[in-house]
Design an enzyme around this catalytic site. Sequence first.
Site, PDB file in Angstrom:
ATOM      1  N   SER A   1       0.834  -1.194   0.000  1.00  0.00           N
ATOM      2  CA  SER A   1       0.000   0.000   0.000  1.00  0.00           C
ATOM      3  C   SER A   1       0.876   1.255   0.000  1.00  0.00           C
ATOM      4  O   SER A   1       1.707   1.424  -0.887  1.00  0.00           O
ATOM      5  CB  SER A   1      -0.961  -0.046   1.188  1.00  0.00           C
TER       6      SER A   1
ATOM      7  N   GLU B   1      -9.601  -3.189  -6.968  1.00  0.00           N
ATOM      8  CA  GLU B   1      -9.329  -2.204  -5.922  1.00  0.00           C
ATOM      9  C   GLU B   1      -9.153  -0.822  -6.535  1.00  0.00           C
ATOM     10  O   GLU B   1      -8.748  -0.685  -7.698  1.00  0.00           O
ATOM     11  CB  GLU B   1      -8.102  -2.582  -5.106  1.00  0.00           C
TER      12      GLU B   1
ATOM     13  N   HIS C   1      -7.710  -5.216  -1.342  1.00  0.00           N
ATOM     14  CA  HIS C   1      -6.462  -4.479  -1.182  1.00  0.00           C
ATOM     15  C   HIS C   1      -5.530  -5.223  -0.221  1.00  0.00           C
ATOM     16  O   HIS C   1      -5.927  -5.609   0.873  1.00  0.00           O
ATOM     17  CB  HIS C   1      -6.796  -3.087  -0.634  1.00  0.00           C
TER      18      HIS C   1
END
Length: 297
Positions: free
Chosen positions: A146, A240, A270
Site C-alpha cells: 500500500s 481495488e 487491497h
Amino acid sequence: MSWQLTALDYWLRTVEKPRITRENDVRHARARLERVSWLLSPYPATRAEDRPLGHLPALRVAGPSGTEGRTLLWFHGGGYCLGSPRSHLELAAAVARRAGGGVAVPAYRLAPEHPFPAAADDARAAYHALLAEGCDPARLVVGGDSAGGGLALALLHMLLAEGAPPPVGVVAFSPWTDLTLSGESMTTLAGRDALLPAGRVAEMRALYLAGADPTDPRASPILGAFTGAPPVLIQASDAEILRDDATAMAARLRADGVAVTLELWPGTPHVWQAFGRRLPEAAAALEGAGAFVGGLW
C-alpha cells in the site's frame, strides 16, 4: 474464487469497510489496525528482534542458517498515517521466509504528526543504515504494501537520482503510487473495492502532504525516473481503487527500460496477501513474491 475469498469479501464489505468509513480519529484507527493485524497473525507469531536501523526503531527477523546477508527491507502500509513494524511484521516475514532470507521493518514517522517528506526521508535513512551495517545491495531487496509499496518505489527513485547503489530488486503489494489521485479506478472501482473507501483517500493524502506538491516523485513515484533500476514485481487487485496506481507505475517503469512483472489478481481485496494464513489466493501470491525475491538473491 475460493470460498474463503467469498467469505472474506463479505466480512470486509459489511464490517471493516463501514468502520473505516466512519473512523475519524487517527489514534483509534491506529489501535484498531494493530488489533486486526494481531488476529490475522499465525500462531505462534514470528519472533523478531527489536533492533534499530540507524536512528529508526525497527523489527528484524533473521533468515535461515546459511542465508546471512539476504535482507528484505519492508515498508508497512497504512496511508502514511497508520501501521507499524508490529502490525505488518507477519506479512513482511511471510515474503522473506518464502524467499529464504531475513527481513527488517523500520518504523518510519507517520502523519499528521510528521508530514511529507518525513516518511521518504526515513525510508532513505533506513536503506543507508543497512548499507552502513555492511549489507550488500546485491543481496538487498526493498518492498512494501500500500503506502509502503509506494514508499519503496519512491526510495528507488531517490537512490537512482543520487547515484547510490540500488537494491537488487523491488516488490510492491497494491502500491499507492499516485498522490495526484488521477487514476480512473479511484472512482470506477469505488463500489467494487471491498476494503478501501474511496472518499477517505483524499483525507489521508491531505494529512500526509500537509500542502506539499503531490507531483513530487517522493510522494508520487509514477512521476519518478527509473533508468537503471533493478527488476520490480507489482501485485495488485483488478477490483481495488488503487489498480491504476499499479498499472501506471508499471508503465512508468517499462518506459525507463525496467524489467517489470505486473500481476493483477481477480476479485481480491487491497493487500490480500496479509490474509495468507486463511486465504488460498494470498498464499499463492506470497509464494510468487517469495520466488521472485529468492530468484534475485
